[in-house]
Design an enzyme around this catalytic site. Structure first.
Site, PDB file in Angstrom:
ATOM      1  CE1 TYR A  82      22.818  34.238  36.006  1.00 45.81           C
ATOM      2  CE2 TYR A  82      24.495  33.913  34.333  1.00 45.81           C
ATOM      3  CZ  TYR A  82      23.762  34.750  35.144  1.00 45.81           C
ATOM      4  OH  TYR A  82      23.969  36.091  35.108  1.00 45.81           O
TER       5      TYR A  82
ATOM      6  CD  GLU B  88      48.976  46.183  32.151  1.00 45.97           C
ATOM      7  OE1 GLU B  88      50.157  46.488  32.431  1.00 45.97           O
ATOM      8  OE2 GLU B  88      48.012  46.512  32.857  1.00 45.97           O
TER       9      GLU B  88
ATOM     10  CG  ASP C  73      49.989  50.236  31.944  1.00 47.89           C
ATOM     11  OD1 ASP C  73      50.428  50.523  30.819  1.00 47.89           O
ATOM     12  OD2 ASP C  73      48.765  50.161  32.213  1.00 47.89           O
TER      13      ASP C  73
END
Lengths: 673, 378
Positions: free
Chosen positions: B112, B211, B263
């Protein structure tokens, strides 16, 4: 048994003539009166087509007004006014209240209406739905007052019934007004009177059209062309399109004494030599009485007429809109959506199918506020009449869908079907006989000859589109470079100079290295409103690191030649091709030259219509212009060639072969936190 | 390349301003170079090592994948290059300002801040993050030296680990990551270097990096950490730098082996690769962030078959990701190739939590003990 009627007798008792009017009363969908929305459109269309045809025949610039007013629920009063020649009192009932009565059916030339069904069908529909007569006001120039006639149709006998008549002192020298009260519904949008009139205004830029909508909104399409199109000539029928029955009735109705004379005088294309051959093949001497030909002989004669080579049908019976007027029409009506690009319209030369001449015209508009992600808008016209229905069944649509538009820069799934993009395509087919798919005249039937012509015209327009898009993308690339040299580089110089505490260096050498092009920047300065000229200004900037001697070539529509004045007198020109060229003074890096050409406003010149070519620099270092094509056969001055060779020899060995750090994308993007 | 963490002792003696000034020294050289190029009519350009899959190389000595020698050219010939060059100097100015004011900025704040850089304004946070990494590479420093840091990411640690953290107020606190924290565990700050966190002691025998949060909770609820003397570290998907750095410190300083439990899909393989081998985009920091001895526990494509786990069909994107991995130098071992090819062949992927098919205790009582025994950890 004798008292019992036979079946045939019973049937015979029920068999009687069905009047045409009665037939249409029962089958009104055939003529486009199947629902209130459609009925209104058809009524407006028939009224306006008639008005335009009448004005055209009389050589009058049309002023047409369509007023639609609500009157009770589901009832609209429709009034179509024109400034045409007017209709004689005795003809009024037949023109407006008798089906199949018309002046154009037998005329072998292009016109909007033909069968003489349309306006009478509207009168009939009005009477059927509101039981109110049509009110006709018409004044011919010779009469002091206008005739006012109220009419209904006797559907049994297909004859007009005059309800009342009167005289009216009218405020105009001549013209006609048709007023109908009918069950109908008004809305804007596709297939609406608004759309129809808008499209009509595009292809009839010589007309001024006003629409007053039921809520009082007044829409005006101003006249954009000062003259009416030439009246198409009426020509004799050509034997190639002849049916057996037509031939028979011609031979029967003629006043001429011999077959030979009828063939030579009442048909087009039959030269004396062709006549001899036709008669020979048909086994005729030519001296036979015309009405003695029938049966097999008639068939042999027709066969001979069809097989012997004749002169092709004349195209004088056609009235093309022409490239200039197509452009004016599109500009006039679409101006408010500010398209980026009007392709130079294509008007194909006339061709013949069967015995009928036809021609195809195409206009194409791109960009502006046209929706970018929708199928292109297709405006179809047959003899200057907009076709609003049955788009899918039309030969025009098929021709558009069968072209691979991806090659021309539009999106199209699988290379067929309607392409998508901010684009509008206008296709006009003009012919003395247009093969419609049905009596409702909503779509043009498939025909290999017509299809071929439409395709050729579309391709020609599409090539202009492709050129426009490729120029635009080059301009966009250039604008990136301009961003670098005009906005980024100066700041980079400021920042680094401040950090190292030294003065900001001269950036010219870096700028020419980054750009490394000769930039040809044309701009069209349209004259202020009311002004009478348009100026095309060409700025040539040498954004390359070496001095250049350049030859600039310009090609404009020959009709616009010569511009006057020209700020620098050309070193050569070829007026009939619309070309002129200049040898520019030596341009040092960052130096610029400018040439301004002024055209009369009436030439309506566009930036897209002036092509720029450059000699003295190769294509890779040229922006905004193309290298001079090889077929120009212009001798480029020795100084230009030598300077170009020098520049090429001194040029560094091409682009650096280093990997662009900011162009190399990591495939492991997801590996990151 | 980055030296900072190796010389923490010099830190305290310097003022913040001079640290930044020293860190930014190479940018001054760059300014000099660009200025000379402009003055000599040359197109400004700089060369940087390419941070691409094609340009990472295995470093035997450190056992991690680091940036190779291929260089790319950032040139003002193109708009993107010109903009990045310009932004570099805006960024240098901004860092100088922060140093003078004694401030730091988050990466998002920097994005910004660039609103005020006119032409140099970033169009996305990716652009600003890339530029900061470029600056790290150019100056061989870490972004924290430029007073830039990510937002707190709060990856958590659960287990018997005692450390001392110096908080914002400068007070050092001794924390045990099992006894002194709530159910959420100990939340990692973005800075996990020695001056911030001191590792004191641990009763754990190994680290299991996980995870998904749901699986961390399952292991904690089942008491897996206590039962097997394990330290649970939540990776939160792709692990942040601080998480990877913390794993590395635990591995090196506490001598704890690291296993990675994710996973069974192509993206999880990349999570493991960034933990063990080093990520491509941060290959310049691999020796800080990568734990070469980390091992992949599962769910492997073979596990999906062997344990008959509920699975989903691979999507087109998954398949493309797997194919990209086949050309990724980090996956060029016989084991990885076999597993990736197996996944492509079967077309199946499975979540860690699909183990719940056999009940809530299955993962802690059967799956993990089996796998860990196989790996020689238990």
């Amino acid at each position: 048994m004798a008292e019992r009627p036979t079946v045939a007798q019973q049937l015979a008792a029920k068999q009687r003539e069905i009047s045409v009017a009665e037939f249409f009363e029962r089958n009104r969908q055939i003529l486009g009166f199947d629902n209130p929305l459609r009925a209104l459109l058809t009524t407006v269309k028939e009224g306006v087509d008639n008005a335009l045809d009448a004005c055209e025949e009389a050589g009058i610039l049309p002023e047409i007004s369509v007023e639609i007013a609500r009157e009770g629920t589901e009832r609209l009063r429709v009034a179509v006014d024109d400034n045409g020649p007017g209709i004689l009192r005795r003809q009024i009932p037949n023109v407006f209240a008798r089906l199949l009565y018309g002046s154009r059916f037998h005329a072998n030339r292009q016109s909007r209406g033909q069968q003489g069904i349309g306006i009478s069908a509207a009168v009939l529909y009005a009477a059927l739905t509101t039981a109110r007569p049509a009110r006709i006001v018409s004044k011919v120039a010779e009469e002091e007052a206008a005739q006012v006639v109220e009419l209904l149709i006797d559907t049994q006998r297909n004859l007009p019934r005059v309800i009342s008549e009167d005289l009216l002192l009218w405020d105009r020298p001549h013209g006609t007004r048709v007023e109908l009260l009918l069950k109908a519904k008004y809305q804007r949008g596709r297939q609406s009177p608004f759309e129809y009139l808008k499209d009509t205004a595009i292809v009839n830029p010589h007309a001024r059209i006003v629409l007053v909508e039921p809520d009082g909104t007044r829409v005006t399409w101003e006249r954009a062309a000062p003259t009416a199109p030439p009246i198409p000539k009426e020509v004799l029928p050509h034997p190639y399109g002849l049916e057996l029955g037509e031939l028979a009735s011609r031979l029967k109705a003629t006043a001429r004494p011999t077959v030979a004379e009828v063939l030579a005088r009442e048909f087009a294309g039959v030269t004396p030599r062709a006549l001899r051959e036709v008669l020979g093949r048909a086994g005729l001497s030519g001296k036979e009485k015309p009405d003695s030909i029938h049966g097999e002989l008639l068939e042999t004669l027709l066969e001979a007429l069809r097989t012997v080579p004749l002169l092709p049908p004349s195209a004088e019976s056609l009235s093309p809109i022409g490239p200039l007027l197509i452009k004016r029409g599109l500009r006039n009506v679409l101006g408010e959506i500010r398209p980026d690009f009007f392709a130079p319209p294509v008007s194909r030369p006339p061709k013949v199918r069967g015995g009928f001449p036809f021609l195809v015209e195409v206009g194409l508009v791109y960009g502006g506020e046209l929706p970018p992600d929708q199928p292109v808008q297709l405006l179809r016209f047959a003899n200057r009449v907009p076709l609003l229905f049955q788009q899918g069944a039309c030969a025009v649509t098929n021709a558009v869908a069968n072209l691979d538009w991806r090659r021309y820069g539009l999106e199209q799934k699988g290379g067929s079907g309607l392409p998508s993009g901010p684009c509008l395509i206008l296709v006009h087919v003009a012919s003395t006989k247009i093969p419609f798919t049905s009596e409702a005249k909503e779509a043009i039937a498939e025909d290999p000859e017509i299809d071929k012509e439409i395709t050729l015209a579309l391709q020609a327009a599409a090539r202009h589109l492709r050129l426009h898009l490729s120029r635009r993308s080059r301009r966009e690339q250039a604008s990136e470079k301009f961003d670098v040299i005009l906005r980024i580089l100066p700041r980079l110089a400021e920042k680094t100079s401040a950090l190292v505490g030294k003065p900001v260096p001269d950036l010219t050498p870096v700028i020419t290295r980054i750009m490394d092009v000769v930039y040809v920047n044309p701009s069209v300065v349209a004259a202020a409103k009311g002004g009478s000229t348009t100026t095309v200004r060409v700025e040539i900037v040498n954004y390359t690191p070496r001095a250049r001697v350049l030859e600039l070539f310009l090609e404009m529509p020959p009709a616009a030649f010569p511009p006057d004045p020209v700020s620098r007198s050309p070193d050569g020109s070829e007026p009939e091709l619309g070309r002129m060229w200049w040898t520019l003074p030596k341009l040092l890096p960052s130096a610029r030259a400018e040439i301004a050409l002024t055209f009369p406003r009436s030439s309506e010149i566009d930036a897209d219509e002036v092509d720029f070519y450059e000699a003295g620099v190769d294509e890779a270092h040229l922006l905004g212009a193309d290298p001079l094509p090889g077929d120009w056969e212009v001798r480029v001055p020795r100084a230009v060639i030598e300077a170009a060779e020098e520049a090429a020899a001194a040029a560094p060995p091409g682009e650096e072969t280093e990997v662009d750090y900011d162009g190399a994308k990591s495939e492991g993007a997801l590996d990151e936190e | 390349m980055a030296r900072r963490a190796k010389e923490p002792s010099t830190k305290s003696e310097e003022s913040a301003e001079s640290v930044s000034a020293r860190a930014l020294r190479p940018t001054l050289d760059l300014a000099e170079q660009v200025y000379d190029q402009l003055a000599h009519g040359e197109i400004p350009r700089m060369r940087l090592p390419l941070r691409t899959k094609q340009n990472i190389a295995f470093q035997m000595r450190e056992g991690v994948w680091k940036l190779g020698r291929a260089l790319g050219t950032r040139s003002a010939r193109k708009k993107d290059g010109a903009l990045m060059l310009l932004r570099t100097f805006y960024l240098v100015d901004f860092i100088g300002e922060m140093a003078r004011a004694g401030k730091t900025s988050t990466l998002r704040e920097l994005y910004y801040i660039s609103e005020g850089w006119e032409e140099g304004k970033f169009h996305s946070e990716d652009e600003s993050n890339l530029l900061i990494e470029d600056l790290e590479v150019l100056c061989t420093r870490l972004r924290e030296d430029f007073r830039l840091h990510p937002e707190e990411n709060g990856a958590s640690v659960i287990g018997d680990l005692t450390l001392r953290e110096r908080n914002r107020k400068g007070i050092a606190k001794k924390i045990n990551c099992r006894d002194d924290v709530g159910d959420g565990g100990y939340a990692l700050p973005f800075n996990v270097e020695r001056e911030k966190i001191e590792l004191l002691s641990t009763g754990a025998k190994f680290i299991i990096a996980i995870e998904c949060g749901g699986m961390v909770d399952r292991l904690a609820e089942n008491g897996f950490d206590e039962q097997h003397d394990a330290l649970l570290v939540h990776l939160k998907g792709q692990p942040a730098r601080s998480t990877r750095r913390f794993l590395k410190r635990l591995n090196e300083e506490m001598k704890l082996p690291v296993v990675v439990f994710t996973d069974g899909d192509p993206w999880s393989f990349r999570i493991f690769a960034s933990v063990a081998y080093g990520a491509i985009k941060t290959a310049h920091l691999s020796q800080y962030l990568a734990t070469p001895s980390a091992e992949f526990l599962g769910v492997t494509p073979s596990d999906i078959e062997n344990y008959d786990l509920p699975s989903d069909k691979l999507s087109d994107v998954d398949i493309r990701a797997l194919q990209a991995e086949l050309t990724d130098p980090r996956f060029q071992t016989a084991e990885w190739r076999a597993e990736i090819e197996l996944m492509l062949k079967n077309g199946k992927k499975a979540e860690q939590q699909s183990l719940a098919k056999y009940g809530l205790n299955y993962v802690t009582e059967k799956y993990l003990p089996e796998k860990l025994t196989e790996m020689g950890i238990l």
